[in-house]
Design an enzyme around this catalytic site. Sequence first.
Site, PDB file in Angstrom:
ATOM      1  N   ALA A  65       0.865  -1.174   0.000  1.00 56.77           N
ATOM      2  CA  ALA A  65       0.000   0.000   0.000  1.00 56.77           C
ATOM      3  C   ALA A  65       0.905   1.228   0.000  1.00 56.77           C
ATOM      4  CB  ALA A  65      -0.893  -0.024   1.224  1.00 56.77           C
ATOM      5  N   GLY A 108       0.712  -4.944   1.070  1.00 56.60           N
ATOM      6  CA  GLY A 108      -0.488  -5.008   0.240  1.00 56.60           C
ATOM      7  C   GLY A 108      -0.236  -5.635  -1.117  1.00 56.60           C
ATOM      8  N   GLU A 111      -0.604  -9.193  -0.503  1.00 60.54           N
ATOM      9  CA  GLU A 111      -2.029  -9.437  -0.214  1.00 60.54           C
ATOM     10  C   GLU A 111      -2.867  -9.391  -1.491  1.00 60.54           C
ATOM     11  OE1 GLU A 111      -1.631  -6.359   2.925  1.00 60.54           O
ATOM     12  OE2 GLU A 111      -2.854  -7.723   4.112  1.00 60.54           O
ATOM     13  N   GLU A 131       4.816  -5.064   7.218  1.00 59.21           N
ATOM     14  CA  GLU A 131       4.092  -3.967   7.877  1.00 59.21           C
ATOM     15  C   GLU A 131       4.543  -3.732   9.308  1.00 59.21           C
ATOM     16  OE1 GLU A 131       2.656  -6.355   6.026  1.00 59.21           O
ATOM     17  OE2 GLU A 131       1.037  -5.510   4.806  1.00 59.21           O
TER      18      GLU A 131
HETATM   19  C1  HXC Z   1       5.085   4.354  -1.228  1.00 57.39           C
HETATM   20  C2  HXC Z   1       7.006   3.379  -2.026  1.00 57.39           C
HETATM   21  C3  HXC Z   1       6.636   2.134  -1.465  1.00 57.39           C
HETATM   22  C4  HXC Z   1       5.399   2.077  -0.766  1.00 57.39           C
HETATM   23  C5  HXC Z   1       8.539   1.901  -2.445  1.00 57.39           C
HETATM   24  N1  HXC Z   1       8.179   3.183  -2.618  1.00 57.39           N
HETATM   25  N2  HXC Z   1       7.609   1.247  -1.728  1.00 57.39           N
HETATM   26  N3  HXC Z   1       6.237   4.458  -1.905  1.00 57.39           N
HETATM   27  N4  HXC Z   1       4.666   3.215  -0.674  1.00 57.39           N
HETATM   28  N5  HXC Z   1       4.937   0.939  -0.216  1.00 57.39           N
HETATM   29  C6  HXC Z   1       8.918   4.227  -3.337  1.00 57.39           C
HETATM   30  C7  HXC Z   1      10.120   4.686  -2.557  1.00 57.39           C
HETATM   31  O1  HXC Z   1       9.734   5.632  -1.583  1.00 57.39           O
HETATM   32  C8  HXC Z   1      10.966   5.284  -3.651  1.00 57.39           C
HETATM   33  O2  HXC Z   1      10.433   6.560  -3.982  1.00 57.39           O
HETATM   34  C9  HXC Z   1      10.682   4.365  -4.841  1.00 57.39           C
HETATM   35  O3  HXC Z   1       9.453   3.703  -4.548  1.00 57.39           O
HETATM   36  C10 HXC Z   1      11.767   3.311  -5.017  1.00 57.39           C
HETATM   37  O4  HXC Z   1      11.909   2.624  -3.772  1.00 57.39           O
HETATM   38  P1  HXC Z   1      13.341   2.412  -3.078  1.00 57.39           P
HETATM   39  O5  HXC Z   1      13.081   2.141  -1.650  1.00 57.39           O
HETATM   40  O6  HXC Z   1      14.271   3.526  -3.414  1.00 57.39           O
HETATM   41  O7  HXC Z   1      13.827   1.077  -3.825  1.00 57.39           O
HETATM   42  P2  HXC Z   1      14.786  -0.060  -3.283  1.00 57.39           P
HETATM   43  O8  HXC Z   1      15.954   0.544  -2.546  1.00 57.39           O
HETATM   44  O9  HXC Z   1      15.052  -0.932  -4.443  1.00 57.39           O
HETATM   45  O10 HXC Z   1      13.941  -0.868  -2.198  1.00 57.39           O
HETATM   46  C11 HXC Z   1      12.835  -1.602  -2.574  1.00 57.39           C
HETATM   47  C12 HXC Z   1      11.962  -1.977  -1.327  1.00 57.39           C
HETATM   48  C13 HXC Z   1      11.630  -0.720  -0.529  1.00 57.39           C
HETATM   49  C14 HXC Z   1      12.726  -2.974  -0.474  1.00 57.39           C
HETATM   50  C15 HXC Z   1      10.706  -2.662  -1.887  1.00 57.39           C
HETATM   51  O11 HXC Z   1      11.086   0.261  -1.429  1.00 57.39           O
HETATM   52  C16 HXC Z   1      10.627  -0.939   0.545  1.00 57.39           C
HETATM   53  O12 HXC Z   1      10.937  -1.492   1.594  1.00 57.39           O
HETATM   54  N6  HXC Z   1       9.359  -0.495   0.349  1.00 57.39           N
HETATM   55  C17 HXC Z   1       8.328  -0.544   1.317  1.00 57.39           C
HETATM   56  C18 HXC Z   1       7.814  -1.955   1.480  1.00 57.39           C
HETATM   57  C19 HXC Z   1       6.727  -2.020   2.545  1.00 57.39           C
HETATM   58  O13 HXC Z   1       6.954  -1.686   3.700  1.00 57.39           O
HETATM   59  N7  HXC Z   1       5.510  -2.410   2.151  1.00 57.39           N
HETATM   60  C20 HXC Z   1       4.383  -2.506   3.041  1.00 57.39           C
HETATM   61  C21 HXC Z   1       3.595  -1.229   2.967  1.00 57.39           C
HETATM   62  S1  HXC Z   1       2.303  -1.171   4.151  1.00 57.39           S
HETATM   63  P3  HXC Z   1      11.376   7.870  -4.016  1.00 57.39           P
HETATM   64  O14 HXC Z   1      10.404   8.958  -4.332  1.00 57.39           O
HETATM   65  O15 HXC Z   1      12.038   7.962  -2.702  1.00 57.39           O
HETATM   66  O16 HXC Z   1      12.328   7.569  -5.153  1.00 57.39           O
HETATM   67  C22 HXC Z   1       1.078  -2.092   3.485  1.00 57.39           C
HETATM   68  C23 HXC Z   1      -0.150  -2.225   4.309  1.00 57.39           C
HETATM   69  C24 HXC Z   1      -1.186  -3.005   3.571  1.00 57.39           C
HETATM   70  O17 HXC Z   1       1.177  -2.583   2.408  1.00 57.39           O
HETATM   71  C25 HXC Z   1      -2.424  -3.027   4.324  1.00 57.39           C
HETATM   72  C26 HXC Z   1      -3.205  -1.812   4.164  1.00 57.39           C
HETATM   73  C27 HXC Z   1      -4.593  -1.955   4.714  1.00 57.39           C
END
Ligand code: HXC
Length: 257
Positions: A65, A108, A111, A131
Site C-alpha cells: 500500500a 499489500g 495481499e 508492515e
Molecule cells: C510508497 C514506495 C513504497 C510504498 C517503495 N516506494 N515502496 N512508496 N509506498 N509501499 C517508493 C520509494 O519511496 C521510492 O520513492 C521508490 O518507490 C523506489 O523505492 P526504493 O526504496 O528507493 O527502492 P529499493 O531501494 O530498491 O527498495 C525496494 C523496497 C523498498 C525494499 C521494496 O522500497 C521498501 O521497503 N518499500 C516498502 C515496502 C513495505 O513496507 N511495504 C508494506 C507497505 S504497508 P522515491 O520517491 O524515494 O524515489 C502495506 C499495508 C497493507 O502494504 C495493508 C493496508 C490496509
Amino acid sequence: MAYETIIVETRGKVGLITLNRPQALNALNSALLNEVNQALDAFEADPQIGCIVITGSEKAFAAGADIKEMASLTYPQIYLDNQFSGWERVAGRRKPMIAAVAGFALGGGCEFAMMCDFIIAADNAKFGQPEIKLGVMPGMGGTQRLTRLIGKAKAMEMCLTGRMMGAEEAERSGLVARVVPLADLIPETMRTAQTIASMSLPIAMMTKETINRADEVSLSEGIRFERRVFHAMFATADQKEGMAAFVEKRAAEFKDQ
Ligand code: HXC
C-alpha cells in the site's frame, strides 16, 4: 478508457492488467485501486473474457500500500473513509484471476497477489508482509490468507519479523502455484490463462466459487456445496458438449452456456 496507474489489454480471451507506477514500485494508492476495479468491472462484464491476469514490472509486482498516502491518516479518517474496502471488491471477483509476480510483492502487494486465484512467480519474486516494521500489520487480508496458504508457523514468522521469502520457498510453502524463469513469466502465465479461458466460462466460475467455499465452511458443508454445484452443471449445454466430445474423440467446443 484512459488509465493513469495501470495498463489494460485484451489478448484473445484473456484480460491483462499491468500495474504501472514504476516511480513508486507500483505502490497501491487509491487511484490505482479505483482503476483496477474499473478494469475488472469491464472484464467481468465482457462475455469474451474468460480469465484475468494481474502483473507488475520485472522489479516489483507491488511494494505495498502507498505508505506516503497512508502515513498521516488519523484513526477517524481511516475508519470513516473505510480505506482499502475497495480491495474486498477485487477479492470478490467471479472470473478466474491469476497473479503473475516478479520482483517485490510486499505488504499489500503480497495481499493483492493472494486475492487472485493463484500466483505464478518469476524466479526473482520476493514475498513479504513487512508492515510490522512500519508499526502496523497486514490490513488487506494478509493475516488470514497467508495463514491459510502457508500455515500458522510460517505466517507468524513472516508477519512478526517482516522478512522476505524467495520464490522457491514460496512454492515449497504453498504460496505460489509455480515458479518460472523471469523471461517466461508473462508468456507462461498467458498460456495458462488462455487454457483456462478455453474452458466453459460458467463451469470455470462455478469451480472457482466451489474451491473458495473450502476457506469458509466445514468439510461436510463444503462437500455438500460441491455436490449441489456438480449436479447443477448437468443443466449446462457445456457439460453435454464436453462429455460428447470425449466420447466422439474430438475437441470440445464450449459455448459458455
Ligand atoms: C510508497 C514506495 C513504497 C510504498 C517503495 N516506494 N515502496 N512508496 N509506498 N509501499 C517508493 C520509494 O519511496 C521510492 O520513492 C521508490 O518507490 C523506489 O523505492 P526504493 O526504496 O528507493 O527502492 P529499493 O531501494 O530498491 O527498495 C525496494 C523496497 C523498498 C525494499 C521494496 O522500497 C521498501 O521497503 N518499500 C516498502 C515496502 C513495505 O513496507 N511495504 C508494506 C507497505 S504497508 P522515491 O520517491 O524515494 O524515489 C502495506 C499495508 C497493507 O502494504 C495493508 C493496508 C490496509
